[in-house]
Structures are given as structure tokens and as C-alpha cells.
Design a protein around this motif. Sequence first.
Motif, PDB file in Angstrom:
ATOM      1  N   LEU A  90       0.827  -1.195   0.000  1.00 48.69           N
ATOM      2  CA  LEU A  90       0.000   0.000   0.000  1.00 48.69           C
ATOM      3  C   LEU A  90       0.864   1.249   0.000  1.00 48.69           C
ATOM      4  CD1 LEU A  90      -2.460  -1.207   2.766  1.00 48.69           C
ATOM      5  CD2 LEU A  90      -3.040  -0.934   0.360  1.00 48.69           C
ATOM      6  N   GLU A 102      -4.231  13.004   8.354  1.00 54.19           N
ATOM      7  CA  GLU A 102      -4.779  11.776   7.799  1.00 54.19           C
ATOM      8  C   GLU A 102      -3.949  11.349   6.602  1.00 54.19           C
ATOM      9  OE1 GLU A 102      -8.633  13.845   6.403  1.00 54.19           O
ATOM     10  OE2 GLU A 102      -8.390  12.139   5.061  1.00 54.19           O
ATOM     11  N   GLN A 103      -3.958  10.051   6.380  1.00 51.84           N
ATOM     12  CA  GLN A 103      -3.248   9.494   5.254  1.00 51.84           C
ATOM     13  C   GLN A 103      -4.232   9.053   4.184  1.00 51.84           C
ATOM     14  OE1 GLN A 103      -0.244   6.594   6.364  1.00 51.84           O
ATOM     15  NE2 GLN A 103       0.552   7.891   8.003  1.00 51.84           N
ATOM     16  N   PHE A 105      -4.722   6.641   0.997  1.00 48.30           N
ATOM     17  CA  PHE A 105      -4.165   5.399   0.486  1.00 48.30           C
ATOM     18  C   PHE A 105      -4.552   5.142  -0.965  1.00 48.30           C
ATOM     19  CE2 PHE A 105      -2.253   3.045   4.029  1.00 48.30           C
ATOM     20  CZ  PHE A 105      -2.621   3.855   5.090  1.00 48.30           C
ATOM     21  N   GLY A 106      -3.632   4.512  -1.678  1.00 44.86           N
ATOM     22  CA  GLY A 106      -3.955   3.969  -2.974  1.00 44.86           C
ATOM     23  C   GLY A 106      -4.662   2.630  -2.815  1.00 44.86           C
TER      24      GLY A 106
ATOM     25  N   GLN B  33      -6.631   7.813  15.079  1.00 49.87           N
ATOM     26  CA  GLN B  33      -7.415   7.827  13.850  1.00 49.87           C
ATOM     27  C   GLN B  33      -8.073   6.457  13.645  1.00 49.87           C
ATOM     28  OE1 GLN B  33      -5.396   9.452  10.385  1.00 49.87           O
ATOM     29  NE2 GLN B  33      -3.891  10.529  11.647  1.00 49.87           N
ATOM     30  N   TYR B  35      -9.637   4.005  10.471  1.00 50.09           N
ATOM     31  CA  TYR B  35      -9.665   3.764   9.031  1.00 50.09           C
ATOM     32  C   TYR B  35     -10.540   2.552   8.733  1.00 50.09           C
ATOM     33  CZ  TYR B  35      -5.705   6.939   8.315  1.00 50.09           C
ATOM     34  OH  TYR B  35      -4.890   8.054   8.255  1.00 50.09           O
ATOM     35  N   LEU B  43      -6.838   1.618   2.438  1.00 46.87           N
ATOM     36  CA  LEU B  43      -7.545   2.115   3.614  1.00 46.87           C
ATOM     37  C   LEU B  43      -8.153   3.475   3.328  1.00 46.87           C
ATOM     38  CD1 LEU B  43      -5.292   0.064   4.725  1.00 46.87           C
ATOM     39  CD2 LEU B  43      -5.670   1.218   6.906  1.00 46.87           C
ATOM     40  N   HIS B  45      -9.612   6.880   5.362  1.00 53.21           N
ATOM     41  CA  HIS B  45      -9.680   7.578   6.637  1.00 53.21           C
ATOM     42  C   HIS B  45     -11.131   7.873   7.008  1.00 53.21           C
ATOM     43  CE1 HIS B  45      -9.555  11.203   9.233  1.00 53.21           C
ATOM     44  NE2 HIS B  45      -8.565  10.550   9.775  1.00 53.21           N
TER      45      HIS B  45
END
Lengths: 114, 109
Positions: A90, A102-103, A105-106, B33, B35, B43, B45
Motif C-alpha cells: 500500500l 490523515e493518510q 491510500f492507494g 485515527q 480507518y 484504507l 480515513h
Amino acid sequence: DAMVIQNPRYQVTQFGKPVTLSCSQTLNHNVMYWYQQKSSQAPKLLFHYYDKDFNNEADTPDNFQSRRPNTSFCFLDIRSPGLGDAAMYLCATSRATGTGYEQYFGPGTRLTVT
Amino acid sequence: SQQGEEDPQALSIQEGENATMNCSYKTSINNLQWYRQNSGRGLVHLILIRSNEREKHSGRLRVTLDTSKKSSSLLITASRAADTASYFCATGATNKLIFGTGTLLAVQP
């Protein structure tokens, strides 16, 4: 739409044959991450880039390398894949490091090693 | 080392019911956080709660944080079949997130 793109979605490689996974982003984020996720497990951070600064996790095997030629692209190179490297990989981005961001993601690349 | 652990590992409910997942962590945190991950996907968020917050809402999601107990919960109200996914909490005190073990939620139509 701004997004994180991973190619290919599925990759099959042979034991010991180098493989490269790619990630691109249109979010213009400073940070790009690579995670390894095995079946029914949590994503495990391999390394990340903050701009051009590379940050390797202490337990990431030397077999895994990464390149970030520009803001938009990041590559994961596995120099000699073993059967244990079969996993979902990922890519994620964030504006900055730190748990307050926040991240994004692909969709992931599923790697099979034969 | 793993920071968060989710409980239960798996949860199966009927559509329309509420789903509660819990996350416990080990060290002091600045943020936590949550997810969601659909099968075979990346994932997404859901929500971020800061250490000085006790509760946060987003649509059908309600997150609580109890820093004294080092735990957080995610409540999904009026669940739908589309909520079927794995849910991960993610914490960390420095410059990276560490994901918990995840709860696999199955919502039966």
C-alpha cells in the motif's frame, strides 16, 4: 479527483527476480509512505519520504528499497523477492508527518511470488 | 511494536443494528485515527480524534477516546451491508502512525 494511484494492481514475480511497484499522487502531498500488509494483518510501515528525505523503518529488510524522483511519484523496489514477500503493498500520502494528519491510500498492489 | 489492538477481532451483525469496535493502545498519544478497509482495497480515513477530545461524530460514526484507560471505541449506528469491511485504529506519538490489529465487521443484509 485528487488521488493516489498504484500500478499494477496485481503483480506476479518469480522468486529472486527484481520487481518494482509504482505509486503516483495528484494531491501534491509532501509525504509518501509504503506499507506492507499480509493477509488479515495490520499494515506495516516500511519507509516514508518527506519531500526527498528518506526515512527507513529499523526492521525493514535491506531487500526493500525506494525511490522518489519527484513529488508525484514513488517506487518500491524489491531486489530479490522471497516467498515471504508475497503481500499487499500500500502506498499512502499525507501533507506532513505526525499523527495529526490523515493518510490517503492507494488501492494497493497485490504481489504474488512464485 | 504494535501500538493498538482492536476488539473484537471479528463481528457479525444484522443490517440496521449498531456495531461497536474497541481499540486499546499502550503509550501516550496525541491523536488517534480510525480507518476502514474494504476487502482487497486500500484504507480510507474515517475520523481523527485528538487527545484533548472525548467524543467525535461524523455521520453514522461516533468515536470516543478515554486517555486514562488508553482506549477508544468506534460506533457505527444503523449499519448497512456496505459497512462490511475491516476497521483499524491508528495511533502514534511521534511522526508515524501504527495500525492496530483490526476488526473485521460483517453486516448481514
